[in-house]
Design a protein around this motif. Structure first.
Motif, PDB file in Angstrom:
ATOM      1  N   LEU A 172     -38.448   5.721 -29.435  1.00 10.53           N
ATOM      2  CA  LEU A 172     -39.774   6.295 -29.563  1.00 10.53           C
ATOM      3  C   LEU A 172     -39.978   7.443 -28.737  1.00 10.53           C
ATOM      4  CD1 LEU A 172     -40.364   2.944 -30.256  1.00 10.53           C
ATOM      5  CD2 LEU A 172     -42.550   3.462 -30.239  1.00 10.53           C
ATOM      6  N   LEU A 173     -40.337   8.556 -28.989  1.00 10.43           N
ATOM      7  CA  LEU A 173     -40.444   9.587 -27.950  1.00 10.43           C
ATOM      8  C   LEU A 173     -41.982  10.181 -28.263  1.00 10.43           C
ATOM      9  CD1 LEU A 173     -37.302  11.867 -29.129  1.00 10.43           C
ATOM     10  CD2 LEU A 173     -37.498  10.289 -27.488  1.00 10.43           C
ATOM     11  N   GLN A 174     -42.689  10.000 -26.958  1.00 13.85           N
ATOM     12  CA  GLN A 174     -44.069  10.191 -26.867  1.00 13.85           C
ATOM     13  C   GLN A 174     -44.462  10.994 -25.800  1.00 13.85           C
ATOM     14  OE1 GLN A 174     -44.607   5.711 -27.061  1.00 13.85           O
ATOM     15  NE2 GLN A 174     -45.884   6.255 -28.884  1.00 13.85           N
ATOM     16  N   TYR A 175     -45.315  11.746 -25.722  1.00 17.91           N
ATOM     17  CA  TYR A 175     -45.994  12.584 -24.670  1.00 17.91           C
ATOM     18  C   TYR A 175     -46.967  11.706 -23.567  1.00 17.91           C
ATOM     19  CZ  TYR A 175     -50.420  14.075 -26.811  1.00 17.91           C
ATOM     20  OH  TYR A 175     -51.614  13.963 -27.411  1.00 17.91           O
ATOM     21  N   SER A 176     -47.383  10.717 -24.528  1.00 19.50           N
ATOM     22  CA  SER A 176     -48.225   9.577 -23.830  1.00 19.50           C
ATOM     23  C   SER A 176     -47.247   8.737 -22.811  1.00 19.50           C
ATOM     24  CB  SER A 176     -49.200   8.932 -24.662  1.00 19.50           C
ATOM     25  OG  SER A 176     -50.194   9.707 -25.007  1.00 19.50           O
ATOM     26  N   ASN A 177     -47.952   8.339 -21.819  1.00 17.82           N
ATOM     27  CA  ASN A 177     -47.017   7.422 -20.922  1.00 17.82           C
ATOM     28  C   ASN A 177     -47.550   5.929 -20.851  1.00 17.82           C
ATOM     29  OD1 ASN A 177     -44.987   9.416 -19.276  1.00 17.82           O
ATOM     30  ND2 ASN A 177     -46.714  10.563 -19.800  1.00 17.82           N
TER      31      ASN A 177
END
Ligand SMILES: Cc1cc2nc3c(=O)[nH]c(=O)nc-3n(C[C@H](O)[C@H](O)[C@H](O)COP(=O)(O)OP(=O)(O)OC[C@H]3O[C@@H](n4cnc5c(N)ncnc54)[C@H](O)[C@@H]3O)c2cc1C
Length: 404
Positions: free
Chosen positions: A73-78
């Motif tokens: 999964l690649l997400q800008y949220s951390n």
């Protein structure tokens, strides 16, 4: 140290990938990278493209450490929400960190287009649902902060969620421009390109010690000595040959890949899904119509050894999936447990050692490890080539929870 145990899904998507041929070793390299996962491969590519002579060493076959357990999964949220990070490090730096992660997802997407074969990168929205009513306020606050700083997102109330998905939840934050990828194929694609551009790839060589003699780095390995001007540690969650990670926790997570699902009925754009609970459940679909789900993290610093234990957790993940998608026929095909590193301040460890100038680290601890690997490879390139990168201060090692 085992990074994972059980049956992993990604190798089955690329079964022909055998060991790589051994290059002729140079007497001296500009940079030697220790660790051939996603962090090492992206760093090798960034540095060889900058014109340096680069060797990458791994004690295993490439991409078979934590990278092979990565659910992609690649997400800008951390793991830490932006409004929480603002409280921790201030508005300017927190927004800059989120912006860097957002850009890193885009850069990964661009890079996958240049690889010799597909790594199944697909842009997806992410749905982060409120696990309980009490978390709704937190999600709404995060939505407002993300909006304020220009990050693409929406807030869904209960009826929006049941309109788009087969489950009911009290609220959800939907972020856009996230993505899914096959991390195993991604690393091999990146290594193929790096190799073509001149990087030397050595598998099955363990680094035991690193010594500096007259400004030359001597790397003592199971296959003798390598010499270099600089060394980059991309050893994942295993101990670094030199340096101490301060404030890093090693935990354990479980994951399953299901048998292919006939149809993803009412699964909005096959979004990535996660939640506000800690530890959180995370899921996605794959190119061959499976569901990958992970979670049930435990405070245990080694991979589960018994298949029975893995099966028990796999069944628990399956139940959670069936609760979310009651009309799907869902059966487990692959299941495994793996170690998983987190930093106490939710910031990865990237940069130059505080006192050993020729030593660099890229340890992308946290749920967003792949995004940190991309960000880290750019930062290391800047630091090694120019002594500077605009985002290096955000993730530097010389901090309370850094690397000493
Ligand atoms: C279950 C699970 C799910 C995850 N899901 C996601 C996700 O959805 N999205 C995401 O972004 N991240 C996710 N992650 C995190 C992600 O997997 C990691 O961030 C990533 O794999 C780390 O890559 P790496 O290259 O830093 O480490 P690794 O892939 O572990 O590579 C390090 C390499 O270093 C080698 N090495 C270590 N010590 C030495 C030595 N002394 N000498 C030579 N070689 C050495 C190892 O053999 C290994 O191959 C997940 C992790 C787990 C466990």
């Amino acid at each position: 140290m085992e990074t994972h145990n059980g049956s992993l899904y990604w190798p089955s998507t690329y079964p022909d990938r055998g060991p790589r041929s051994v290059p002729e070793r140079l007497a001296f390299y500009d940079v030697i990278i220790v660790g051939g996962g996603i962090s090492g491969s992206l760093s090798a590519l960034a540095l060889v493209e900058a014109g340096l002579s680069v060797a990458i060493l791994d004690k295993r076959q490439m991409a078979t450490g934590s990278t092979m357990a990565n659910t992609g999964l690649l997400q800008y949220s951390n793991d830490i929400m932006l409004h929480e990070l603002i409280n921790q490090i201030g508005k300017k730096d927190a927004v800059r960190f989120y912006r860097s992660c957002y850009n890193a997802v885009g850069k990964l997407g661009k890079l996958t287009k240049q690889l010799p074969f597909s790594s199944d990168f697909v842009e997806r929205p992410s749905i982060c649902y409120a696990s309980t009513e009490a978390d709704v306020e937190k999600l709404k606050m995060e939505y407002e902060v993300l909006q304020k700083y220009g990050f693409p997102c929406d807030y869904w109330n209960t009826s929006d969620i049941s309109h788009h998905m087969p489950f009911e939840k009290p609220g959800a934050l939907v972020t856009y421009r996230d993505a899914e990828v096959n991390p195993y194929k991604l690393v091999h694609g990146v290594l193929d390109v790096a190799e073509e551009k001149g990087a030397h790839i050595f598998e099955f060589i363990e680094v035991d010690d690193v010594i500096t003699e007259d400004d030359v780095i001597s790397i003592r390995t199971s296959a003798g000595e390598f010499r270099a001007n600089q060394v980059v540690y991309t050893t994942g969650y295993e101990p670094v040959p030199i340096g101490n990670r301060i404030g890093a926790e090693i935990n354990r997570s479980y994951a399953i890949a299901t048998k292919p699902i006939k149809e993803f009925t009412k699964w909005h754009k096959q979004s990535l899904i996660w939640e506000t609970a800690r530890p959180y459940l995370y899921l996605r679909t794959t190119a061959d119509n499976r569901i990958i789900a992970g979670g049930l993290d435990q405070n245990i610093s080694h991979a589960p050894k018994s298949q029975e234990l893995i099966d028990m957790h796999a069944k628990e993940l399956l139940l959670k999936l069936k609760e979310l998608f009651p009309d799907y026929l869902i059966e487990i095909d692959f299941s495994y447990g793996a170690i998983f590193g987190e930093s106490l301040d939710n910031i990865p460890f990237i940069g130059q050692h505080p006192t050993k100038e020729q030593h660099y680290y890229l340890l992308g601890y946290g749920g967003n490890g792949t995004v940190y690997s991309m960000l880290g490879s750019q930062i290391l390139r800047g630091l090694i080539m120019d002594g500077y990168h605009q985002d290096a201060d955000l993730v530097q090692l010389n901090r309370k929870y850094g690397v000493k």
